[in-house]
Design a protein around this motif. Structure first.
Motif, PDB file in Angstrom:
ATOM      1  N   ASN A   1      -4.632   2.111   7.763  1.00 28.53           N
ATOM      2  CA  ASN A   1      -3.527   2.254   6.820  1.00 28.53           C
ATOM      3  C   ASN A   1      -2.170   2.045   7.487  1.00 28.53           C
ATOM      4  O   ASN A   1      -1.179   1.797   6.824  1.00 28.53           O
ATOM      5  CB  ASN A   1      -3.578   3.630   6.117  1.00 28.53           C
ATOM      6  N   ARG A   2      -2.129   2.137   8.819  1.00 26.76           N
ATOM      7  CA  ARG A   2      -0.844   1.993   9.495  1.00 26.76           C
ATOM      8  C   ARG A   2      -0.660   0.610  10.122  1.00 26.76           C
ATOM      9  O   ARG A   2       0.425   0.270  10.574  1.00 26.76           O
ATOM     10  CB  ARG A   2      -0.702   3.060  10.568  1.00 26.76           C
TER      11      ARG A   2
ATOM     12  N   GLN B   1      -5.969   2.600  13.093  1.00 26.72           N
ATOM     13  CA  GLN B   1      -5.535   3.292  11.872  1.00 26.72           C
ATOM     14  C   GLN B   1      -5.229   2.234  10.829  1.00 26.72           C
ATOM     15  O   GLN B   1      -4.126   1.705  10.770  1.00 26.72           O
ATOM     16  CB  GLN B   1      -4.284   4.116  12.142  1.00 26.72           C
TER      17      GLN B   1
ATOM     18  N   CYS C   1       1.855  -1.189   8.283  1.00 26.70           N
ATOM     19  CA  CYS C   1       3.200  -0.649   8.538  1.00 26.70           C
ATOM     20  C   CYS C   1       3.791  -1.314   9.782  1.00 26.70           C
ATOM     21  O   CYS C   1       4.944  -1.724   9.786  1.00 26.70           O
ATOM     22  CB  CYS C   1       3.163   0.858   8.728  1.00 26.70           C
TER      23      CYS C   1
ATOM     24  N   GLU D   1      14.081   1.751   3.293  1.00 24.90           N
ATOM     25  CA  GLU D   1      13.252   2.947   3.433  1.00 24.90           C
ATOM     26  C   GLU D   1      11.920   2.580   4.033  1.00 24.90           C
ATOM     27  O   GLU D   1      11.285   1.629   3.582  1.00 24.90           O
ATOM     28  CB  GLU D   1      12.914   3.476   2.049  1.00 24.90           C
ATOM     29  N   ALA D   2      11.493   3.342   5.003  1.00 22.54           N
ATOM     30  CA  ALA D   2      10.200   3.032   5.584  1.00 22.54           C
ATOM     31  C   ALA D   2       9.686   4.209   6.393  1.00 22.54           C
ATOM     32  O   ALA D   2      10.454   5.081   6.808  1.00 22.54           O
ATOM     33  CB  ALA D   2      10.312   1.805   6.480  1.00 22.54           C
ATOM     34  N   CYS D   3       8.406   4.204   6.625  1.00 25.42           N
ATOM     35  CA  CYS D   3       7.795   5.260   7.418  1.00 25.42           C
ATOM     36  C   CYS D   3       8.145   5.061   8.895  1.00 25.42           C
ATOM     37  O   CYS D   3       8.734   4.049   9.274  1.00 25.42           O
ATOM     38  CB  CYS D   3       6.279   5.258   7.223  1.00 25.42           C
ATOM     39  N   ALA D   4       7.766   6.022   9.705  1.00 24.15           N
ATOM     40  CA  ALA D   4       8.113   5.989  11.123  1.00 24.15           C
ATOM     41  C   ALA D   4       7.608   4.708  11.793  1.00 24.15           C
ATOM     42  O   ALA D   4       8.319   4.095  12.595  1.00 24.15           O
ATOM     43  CB  ALA D   4       7.534   7.217  11.819  1.00 24.15           C
ATOM     44  N   ILE D   5       6.387   4.311  11.448  1.00 25.00           N
ATOM     45  CA  ILE D   5       5.806   3.132  12.106  1.00 25.00           C
ATOM     46  C   ILE D   5       6.544   1.854  11.683  1.00 25.00           C
ATOM     47  O   ILE D   5       6.906   1.027  12.524  1.00 25.00           O
ATOM     48  CB  ILE D   5       4.293   3.022  11.774  1.00 25.00           C
TER      49      ILE D   5
ATOM     50  N   SER E   1       0.811  -1.208   0.000  1.00 24.97           N
ATOM     51  CA  SER E   1       0.000   0.000   0.000  1.00 24.97           C
ATOM     52  C   SER E   1       0.852   1.268   0.000  1.00 24.97           C
ATOM     53  O   SER E   1       0.350   2.361  -0.080  1.00 24.97           O
ATOM     54  CB  SER E   1      -0.936   0.008   1.204  1.00 24.97           C
ATOM     55  N   CYS E   2       2.163   1.116   0.163  1.00 23.99           N
ATOM     56  CA  CYS E   2       3.009   2.317   0.153  1.00 23.99           C
ATOM     57  C   CYS E   2       4.376   1.953  -0.355  1.00 23.99           C
ATOM     58  O   CYS E   2       4.547   0.970  -1.041  1.00 23.99           O
ATOM     59  CB  CYS E   2       3.060   2.959   1.525  1.00 23.99           C
ATOM     60  N   VAL E   3       5.368   2.731  -0.004  1.00 24.90           N
ATOM     61  CA  VAL E   3       6.686   2.488  -0.584  1.00 24.90           C
ATOM     62  C   VAL E   3       7.680   1.923   0.407  1.00 24.90           C
ATOM     63  O   VAL E   3       8.865   1.896   0.140  1.00 24.90           O
ATOM     64  CB  VAL E   3       7.260   3.783  -1.201  1.00 24.90           C
ATOM     65  N   ASP E   4       7.194   1.501   1.560  1.00 30.68           N
ATOM     66  CA  ASP E   4       8.118   0.880   2.509  1.00 30.68           C
ATOM     67  C   ASP E   4       8.831  -0.267   1.825  1.00 30.68           C
ATOM     68  O   ASP E   4       8.205  -1.083   1.145  1.00 30.68           O
ATOM     69  CB  ASP E   4       7.342   0.310   3.708  1.00 30.68           C
TER      70      ASP E   4
END
Lengths: 141, 398
Positions: free
Chosen positions: A120-121, A118, A124, A61-65, A37-40
């Motif tokens: 979407n998270r 959440q 993550c 590369e990944a988001c904070a979560i 669902s994202c670019v992680d």
């Protein structure tokens, strides 16, 4: 776990992730895990000896979560046997699926206990476990 | 401007993801409802009044599209499910037959997946070669670089009119001129352009061009392929079934219908096509040139504000479109989107389906703001305010 503490754990693990870095050592296996669902996009490096996870590192590369969850996951999983690690992962799954779970198994990974709110998270937070679960389940095959 | 026309804008949100899809004005919504409530029959089956009405309305939209992009003939307008299908149709039905192993297709690394993967597929299946036009320092395609990339083996240049991350407007008319002088075809992905700038396919002289209704205030699931008649005539059918054949027999002889119907197999997205017609009416009412100048001014306003924030890196300073891509230093793009979402601001984060962009910009993902004419300076002020406090972002991004 109170909200401020959760936030603190997540941000600390995001800013200063444990076990972070590329490994170029042939005694490690590498697997990639990404989030559709994202670019992680994280690479994990794992070393197993005598059925025990001796080391687990990650980079990418990944988001904070995703990043903080990976940091906590690697910290908590190093030293576990394959079976213990699989049990740990299923406890984490229980937590994010809002089922009963054992806090004493997950330790500080409990900072993600509200992540189900959440959607979407949720993916993550689960990112580090998805690839690891597949890897461990196939390890003896 | 015209905010009252959009029911979605009654919600307390700031919508800055118009490059992904636009909101729909009331007249588009009404046109779709009207079809379902008042004449919900199939097209091309004019045996009774309401079906005849569908035929008329459906073909009326084809004429509206023809006029909107100034195609020479109505037969050159094919309804598809969207830009992706339009580009796949061109690749599969025309170029798969026309190209030979070793022939070269020129694209750019800033293209969306829909204008990359259909050509990769041809490369894998028939051995054509994909080459990339070099980009200048702003990641734009220049005429000189197109000229440098063309070889005697080049058969096709396929480019977006406006790209979805960099937002640069390509000099399509000039490219087509020099391409045609060298017997090279030109195919254009106009998905990001159609709602922002006037498209005149005869003036541009492109061979193929595709766009989607939902990025121009119309319904999802419907789009257009424009192709020059003589080329579409040569192309194979893309899908086979009802509505596209004249006759067939047990000897497997299939006689296809003429254009445009040979490409419109099966029951089409009638409600969608009718909604597209209403979207064209709507854009024409406001005037595409008015939309264009309003959005350009809005973008300038946004850039001026963002560049004052020292920890924001704008990726595409120079672009006369409605797209601004940026990153916040040391914060992952998705975390920015998540933070803004807490304040009901919708922006896109990620690689935006343009996964080759990182090879030229060195940036794998970004936050994208894509504006529409219903956005305002006040909305920009609000979002810039939210982005002006680094500590707040760090604290609230999780």
């Amino acid at each position: 776990m109170d909200e401020e503490l959760k936030k603190e754990i997540i941000l600390e693990n995001y800013s200063n992730p444990s076990n972070y870095g590329k490994v170029e050592d042939s005694s490690y296996d590498k697997y990639n895990t990404n989030n559709d669902s994202c670019v992680d996009n994280l690479n994990f490096y794992i070393k197993i000896e005598d059925n025990v996870i001796k080391d687990l590192k990650f980079e990418g590369e990944a988001c904070a979560i995703s990043k903080s969850s990976s940091s906590i996951a690697t910290d908590n999983i190093i030293g576990k046997t394959i079976e213990e690690a699989i049990e740990y992962i299923s406890e984490f799954e229980n937590m994010i699926d809002q089922k009963p779970y054992k806090e004493e198994v997950l330790h500080d990974a409990c900072c993600f206990c509200d992540i189900y709110k959440q959607n979407n998270r949720r993916n993550c937070a689960y990112l580090p476990y998805r690839g690891l679960k597949k890897y461990l389940e196939n390890y003896h095959k | 401007m015209n905010r009252n026309d959009f029911p979605m804008l009654n919600q307390d949100i700031i919508y800055f993801d118009n490059g992904a899809t636009t909101f729909k004005p009331q007249n588009v919504i009404n046109s779709v409802i009207d079809y379902y409530e008042n004449y919900s029959a199939n097209a091309h089956r004019g045996d009774y009044d309401i079906s005849y009405k569908v035929d008329l309305k459906y073909e009326d939209v084809r004429e509206k599209v023809r006029n909107f992009i100034n195609a020479k003939e109505k037969e050159e307008i094919i309804f598809t499910s969207g830009t992706t299908m339009s580009l796949n149709l061109v690749a599969t039905s025309f170029f798969a037959k026309y190209l030979e192993p070793g022939d070269e297709i020129l694209i750019a690394k800033t293209e969306h997946a829909s204008n990359v993967l259909p050509w990769f597929d041809l490369a894998n299946k028939i051995g054509v070669i994909i080459k990339y036009i070099d980009l200048d320092k702003d990641y734009h395609v220049t005429i000189d670089n197109v000229l440098n990339a063309i070889t005697p083996k080049t058969k096709l240049i396929s480019l977006a009119y406006i790209t979805n991350v960099i937002g640069d407007i390509r000099p399509i008319k000039e490219i087509t001129k020099l391409a045609h002088e060298r017997n090279v075809f030109v195919c254009v992905d106009a998905a990001q352009a159609v709602a922002h700038t006037k498209i005149d396919v005869q003036d541009l002289d492109v061979d193929f061009l595709g766009f989607s209704a939902h990025k121009m205030y119309g319904p999802t699931g419907v789009g257009v392929l424009y192709g020059k008649k003589e080329l579409l005539d040569q192309a194979d059918a893309y899908m086979l079934g009802g509505g596209m054949n004249e006759s067939f027999d047990s000897e497997k002889e299939i006689l296809l219908k003429s254009l445009p119907y040979k490409f419109e197999a099966g029951t089409q997205n009638i409600a969608g096509v009718i909604g597209l017609g209403a979207a064209i009416d709507y854009i024409n009412k406001i005037g595409i040139d008015n939309i264009n100048s309003y959005e350009n001014n809005l973008r300038k306003y946004l850039i001026e504000k963002l560049e004052k924030i020292n920890y924001i890196d704008i990726i595409n300073y120079e672009a006369d479109s409605a797209i601004v891509s940026f990153n916040v230093v040391d914060i992952f793009s998705q975390d920015i989107a998540y933070y803004l979402n807490k304040y009901n601001v919708c922006v896109r984060a990620g690689n935006h389906c343009a996964k080759l962009v990182k090879n030229v910009t060195g940036v794998t993902n970004s936050v994208r703001i894509s504006l529409a004419f219903y956005n305002t300076e006040e909305e920009i002020d609000e979002v810039v305010d939210l982005l002006s406090d680094y500590e707040k972002i760090r604290n609230e991004m999780i």
